[in-house]
Design a protein around this motif. Structure first.
Motif, PDB file in Angstrom:
ATOM      1  N   ASP A 131      57.056  87.687  36.958  1.00 53.70           N
ATOM      2  CA  ASP A 131      57.047  89.146  36.724  1.00 53.70           C
ATOM      3  C   ASP A 131      57.587  89.871  37.953  1.00 53.70           C
ATOM      4  OD1 ASP A 131      55.010  88.727  38.485  1.00 53.70           O
ATOM      5  OD2 ASP A 131      53.421  89.517  37.189  1.00 53.70           O
ATOM      6  N   PHE A 132      58.379  89.144  38.737  1.00 53.27           N
ATOM      7  CA  PHE A 132      59.051  89.696  39.910  1.00 53.27           C
ATOM      8  C   PHE A 132      60.389  88.983  40.040  1.00 53.27           C
ATOM      9  CE2 PHE A 132      56.435  86.111  41.178  1.00 53.27           C
ATOM     10  CZ  PHE A 132      57.271  85.347  41.978  1.00 53.27           C
ATOM     11  N   GLU A 133      61.264  89.505  40.901  1.00 60.79           N
ATOM     12  CA  GLU A 133      62.560  88.877  41.122  1.00 60.79           C
ATOM     13  C   GLU A 133      62.368  87.654  42.013  1.00 60.79           C
ATOM     14  OE1 GLU A 133      66.516  88.216  40.611  1.00 60.79           O
ATOM     15  OE2 GLU A 133      65.345  89.834  39.671  1.00 60.79           O
ATOM     16  N   PRO A 134      62.567  86.441  41.475  1.00 64.47           N
ATOM     17  CA  PRO A 134      62.302  85.247  42.284  1.00 64.47           C
ATOM     18  C   PRO A 134      63.309  85.099  43.428  1.00 64.47           C
ATOM     19  CG  PRO A 134      63.303  84.631  40.193  1.00 64.47           C
ATOM     20  CD  PRO A 134      62.999  86.098  40.108  1.00 64.47           C
ATOM     21  N   ARG A 135      62.809  84.620  44.541  1.00 67.17           N
ATOM     22  CA  ARG A 135      63.665  84.357  45.702  1.00 67.17           C
ATOM     23  C   ARG A 135      64.244  82.947  45.601  1.00 67.17           C
ATOM     24  NH1 ARG A 135      59.010  87.081  47.575  1.00 67.17           N
ATOM     25  NH2 ARG A 135      59.432  88.921  48.891  1.00 67.17           N
ATOM     26  N   ASP A 136      65.360  82.733  46.282  1.00 61.63           N
ATOM     27  CA  ASP A 136      65.872  81.367  46.319  1.00 61.63           C
ATOM     28  C   ASP A 136      65.181  80.594  47.436  1.00 61.63           C
ATOM     29  OD1 ASP A 136      67.126  81.907  48.771  1.00 61.63           O
ATOM     30  OD2 ASP A 136      69.150  81.838  47.981  1.00 61.63           O
ATOM     31  N   HIS A 137      65.429  79.300  47.487  1.00 62.17           N
ATOM     32  CA  HIS A 137      64.669  78.446  48.405  1.00 62.17           C
ATOM     33  C   HIS A 137      64.926  78.792  49.869  1.00 62.17           C
ATOM     34  CE1 HIS A 137      68.520  76.275  48.654  1.00 62.17           C
ATOM     35  NE2 HIS A 137      68.062  75.760  49.783  1.00 62.17           N
ATOM     36  N   LEU A 138      66.138  79.260  50.199  1.00 65.66           N
ATOM     37  CA  LEU A 138      66.418  79.565  51.601  1.00 65.66           C
ATOM     38  C   LEU A 138      65.672  80.822  52.045  1.00 65.66           C
ATOM     39  CD1 LEU A 138      67.788  78.948  54.224  1.00 65.66           C
ATOM     40  CD2 LEU A 138      69.832  80.127  53.406  1.00 65.66           C
ATOM     41  N   GLU A 139      65.668  81.847  51.188  1.00 64.53           N
ATOM     42  CA  GLU A 139      64.923  83.055  51.526  1.00 64.53           C
ATOM     43  C   GLU A 139      63.438  82.730  51.672  1.00 64.53           C
ATOM     44  OE1 GLU A 139      64.195  87.672  49.974  1.00 64.53           O
ATOM     45  OE2 GLU A 139      65.473  86.308  48.814  1.00 64.53           O
ATOM     46  N   LEU A 140      62.926  81.932  50.755  1.00 63.74           N
ATOM     47  CA  LEU A 140      61.519  81.518  50.850  1.00 63.74           C
ATOM     48  C   LEU A 140      61.281  80.706  52.119  1.00 63.74           C
ATOM     49  CD1 LEU A 140      61.007  80.459  47.137  1.00 63.74           C
ATOM     50  CD2 LEU A 140      59.712  82.269  48.299  1.00 63.74           C
ATOM     51  N   GLY A 141      62.190  79.767  52.397  1.00 63.96           N
ATOM     52  CA  GLY A 141      62.054  78.923  53.576  1.00 63.96           C
ATOM     53  C   GLY A 141      62.051  79.728  54.862  1.00 63.96           C
ATOM     54  N   ASP A 148      65.361  76.507  59.054  1.00 68.80           N
ATOM     55  CA  ASP A 148      66.194  77.247  60.004  1.00 68.80           C
ATOM     56  C   ASP A 148      67.616  76.701  59.937  1.00 68.80           C
ATOM     57  OD1 ASP A 148      67.424  78.506  62.161  1.00 68.80           O
ATOM     58  OD2 ASP A 148      65.609  78.481  63.388  1.00 68.80           O
ATOM     59  N   MET A 149      68.437  77.361  59.131  1.00 66.98           N
ATOM     60  CA  MET A 149      69.836  76.942  58.992  1.00 66.98           C
ATOM     61  C   MET A 149      70.675  77.413  60.179  1.00 66.98           C
ATOM     62  SD  MET A 149      69.852  75.326  56.055  1.00 66.98           S
ATOM     63  CE  MET A 149      71.623  75.062  55.949  1.00 66.98           C
ATOM     64  N   GLU A 150      70.368  78.594  60.685  1.00 73.49           N
ATOM     65  CA  GLU A 150      71.182  79.176  61.757  1.00 73.49           C
ATOM     66  C   GLU A 150      71.174  78.280  62.999  1.00 73.49           C
ATOM     67  OE1 GLU A 150      71.411  83.252  64.461  1.00 73.49           O
ATOM     68  OE2 GLU A 150      70.183  83.210  62.637  1.00 73.49           O
ATOM     69  N   ARG A 159      76.054  72.702  57.442  1.00 74.60           N
ATOM     70  CA  ARG A 159      75.307  71.779  56.580  1.00 74.60           C
ATOM     71  C   ARG A 159      74.274  70.947  57.345  1.00 74.60           C
ATOM     72  NH1 ARG A 159      77.681  71.864  51.425  1.00 74.60           N
ATOM     73  NH2 ARG A 159      79.902  72.363  51.386  1.00 74.60           N
ATOM     74  N   PHE A 160      73.856  71.419  58.506  1.00 73.58           N
ATOM     75  CA  PHE A 160      72.708  70.850  59.207  1.00 73.58           C
ATOM     76  C   PHE A 160      71.638  71.924  59.302  1.00 73.58           C
ATOM     77  CE2 PHE A 160      76.035  67.971  60.689  1.00 73.58           C
ATOM     78  CZ  PHE A 160      75.398  66.743  60.620  1.00 73.58           C
ATOM     79  N   THR A 268      76.975  75.924  49.681  1.00 75.92           N
ATOM     80  CA  THR A 268      76.985  76.185  51.124  1.00 75.92           C
ATOM     81  C   THR A 268      75.699  76.866  51.584  1.00 75.92           C
ATOM     82  OG1 THR A 268      78.144  78.288  50.718  1.00 75.92           O
ATOM     83  CG2 THR A 268      79.492  76.347  51.242  1.00 75.92           C
ATOM     84  N   ARG A 269      74.925  77.422  50.668  1.00 77.34           N
ATOM     85  CA  ARG A 269      73.696  78.111  51.024  1.00 77.34           C
ATOM     86  C   ARG A 269      72.506  77.161  50.895  1.00 77.34           C
ATOM     87  NH1 ARG A 269      71.340  83.042  51.755  1.00 77.34           N
ATOM     88  NH2 ARG A 269      69.284  83.366  50.787  1.00 77.34           N
ATOM     89  N   GLY A 270      71.741  77.051  51.980  1.00 76.94           N
ATOM     90  CA  GLY A 270      70.511  76.286  51.914  1.00 76.94           C
ATOM     91  C   GLY A 270      70.704  74.793  52.090  1.00 76.94           C
ATOM     92  N   ILE A 271      69.750  74.024  51.553  1.00 77.07           N
ATOM     93  CA  ILE A 271      69.670  72.590  51.853  1.00 77.07           C
ATOM     94  C   ILE A 271      69.929  71.717  50.634  1.00 77.07           C
ATOM     95  CG2 ILE A 271      68.088  72.985  53.779  1.00 77.07           C
ATOM     96  CD1 ILE A 271      65.792  72.046  51.969  1.00 77.07           C
TER      97      ILE A 271
END
Length: 420
Positions: A131-141, A148-150, A159-160, A268-271
């Motif tokens: 009942d909300f806009e779900p976040r993707d795994h990177l935003e949640l992470g 920490d992708m950065e 990609r590390f 390219t986004r996330g893991i």
């Protein structure tokens, strides 16, 4: 490596397999021609060698002109024997080289076609509704202080990534649970080397079409594994196993490395698609006649793991053109990823029949004491990628994530809370 006897007795089976994979079936004629010429050269060598031995025995009993003639013939035969032996060895080398380019025979019943021609066998579980806009795994992470992708890119490149805090605990808990799951199923736990020799990588079929995916250390001539399937398949290379003790089952925990060549711009986004990840891999050696049943067992153990982390998923029968070199049949379990609105692969299990065992020389003795090649199979029980599906399917509106009940004792938390 395919069985030459099967090729001779039923060449149409290999032709059909090659067409199902989208490969060139003219290789069958090339193989048959080389095999016939090799056997002809070998027969000629053996006949000449037998005559040479016979003349050698006669020389000691002969005298005069007869002995001179026999010595001349022996000299002539010696040259012919060497030539015939060289020709047989040359053709054997050419045949083996060509055989190593041919993928495994596709199992009857596998779908034909390419990457998009899989068949969905089953869908399991209900997709979550939010009942909300779900976040993707990177935003949640990032909210959880888990991924920490950065800094991963700063330290090692694209990609590390770093898993830290809740992310590290989640992965360690997941892999420990998977290993315990394997142990309870009768697997022997194993932590294999992640650097292997060329013959190990080639023997498992990863230096052909998949060579571009593999990291190579040229100075040592060693390869970083993309899966612990490689060292576990080579573990019994050039051995004869106890047939009465089959199946041999191992579960390997290792870091895995993939160059992801050709995946520019994908995930390219996330893991989801990265160069390094951790994995628990099941590996089985069994009798060839038991391989199909063993394949279904591996799939069932994967299903049990997915149930433990409470993920909706589907099982697909992978099309022949999307099979790896060594696989005769492959089933994938794909979990629902809410942010993408589609299923993504989490596990796969492959029946490699006796293909890898022929390359690696892994055999067992049958009831009559005769050595036969085993069948090898592999299947994934957990990987870093599972974190993607766990975070997204179990998220709450405030960015926290509920840890699946079965996983809680291994993670030590019931809920992953946003970092302060």
């Amino acid at each position: 490596m395919i069985d030459l006897r099967t090729l001779r007795e039923d060449p149409d089976r290999l032709r059909a397999s090659q067409r199902a994979r989208g490969e060139d079936d003219s290789v069958v004629e090339k193989l048959l021609d080389l095999d016939e010429r090799r056997r002809g050269a070998l027969s000629r060598f053996e006949a000449l060698r037998a005559e040479q031995k016979s003349i050698g025995k006669s020389v000691s009993r002969a005298s005069g002109e007869e002995k001179t003639a026999l010595l001349d013939r022996a000299k002539d035969l010696s040259a012919q024997v060497k030539s015939a032996e060289a020709e047989a060895e040359k053709l054997a080398g050419e045949l083996e080289e060509l055989l190593h380019t041919v993928p495994n025979l596709v199992e009857e019943g596998a779908p034909e076609g390419g990457e998009d021609d899989y068949v969905v066998l089953e869908e399991v579980g209900e997709k979550p509704s939010f009942d909300f806009e779900p976040r993707d795994h990177l935003e949640l992470g990032e909210l959880l202080g888990a991924i920490d992708m950065e800094r991963g890119a700063k330290v090692s490149g694209a990609r590390f990534f770093f898993l830290k805090g809740a992310g590290a605990r989640l992965q360690l808990g997941l892999l420990n649970m998977a290993m315990q799951h394997a142990i309870e199923a009768g697997f022997i736990p194993m932590i294999p080397p992640v650097l292997v020799k060329p013959e190990s990588m080639k023997g498992t079929g990863f230096l052909g079409a998949h060579a571009s995916e593999v990291y190579h250390l040229p100075e040592e001539d060693l390869f970083l594994v993309g899966t612990s399937e490689v060292p576990m398949a080579a573990y019994h290379a050039d051995e004869i196993l106890d047939g009465a003790a089959l199946p041999y089952r191992y579960a390997g925990w290792s870091s895995c490395f993939r160059r992801e060549a050709g995946s520019y711009g994908k995930d390219t986004r996330g893991i989801i698609r990265v160069h390094q990840f951790d994995k628990i891999e099941m590996f089985s050696y069994c009798r060839p006649e038991d391989a199909q049943a063993e394949h279904r067992r591996l799939l069932d153990w994967e299903r049990e793991m997915l149930a433990k982390v409470e993920l909706p998923y589907r099982i697909i029968d992978t099309a022949a053109g999307d099979l790896g070199t060594s696989a005769a049949r492959k089933f994938d379990c794909e979990a629902w990823v809410p942010s993408q609105g589609r299923y993504r692969e989490l596990t796969s299990t492959s029946n490699c029949t006796d293909f890898q065992a022929r390359r690696l020389g892994v055999r067992y003795r049958d009831a009559g004491g005769k050595p036969q090649h085993v069948a090898t199979l592999n299947g994934t029980l957990a990987t870093t990628r599972w974190i993607v599906a766990i975070l997204e399917n179990h998220q709450r509106a405030d960015g926290s994530v509920v840890v699946p009940e079965a996983l809680r004792p291994y993670v030590g938390l019931d809920v992953l809370e946003p970092a302060k």
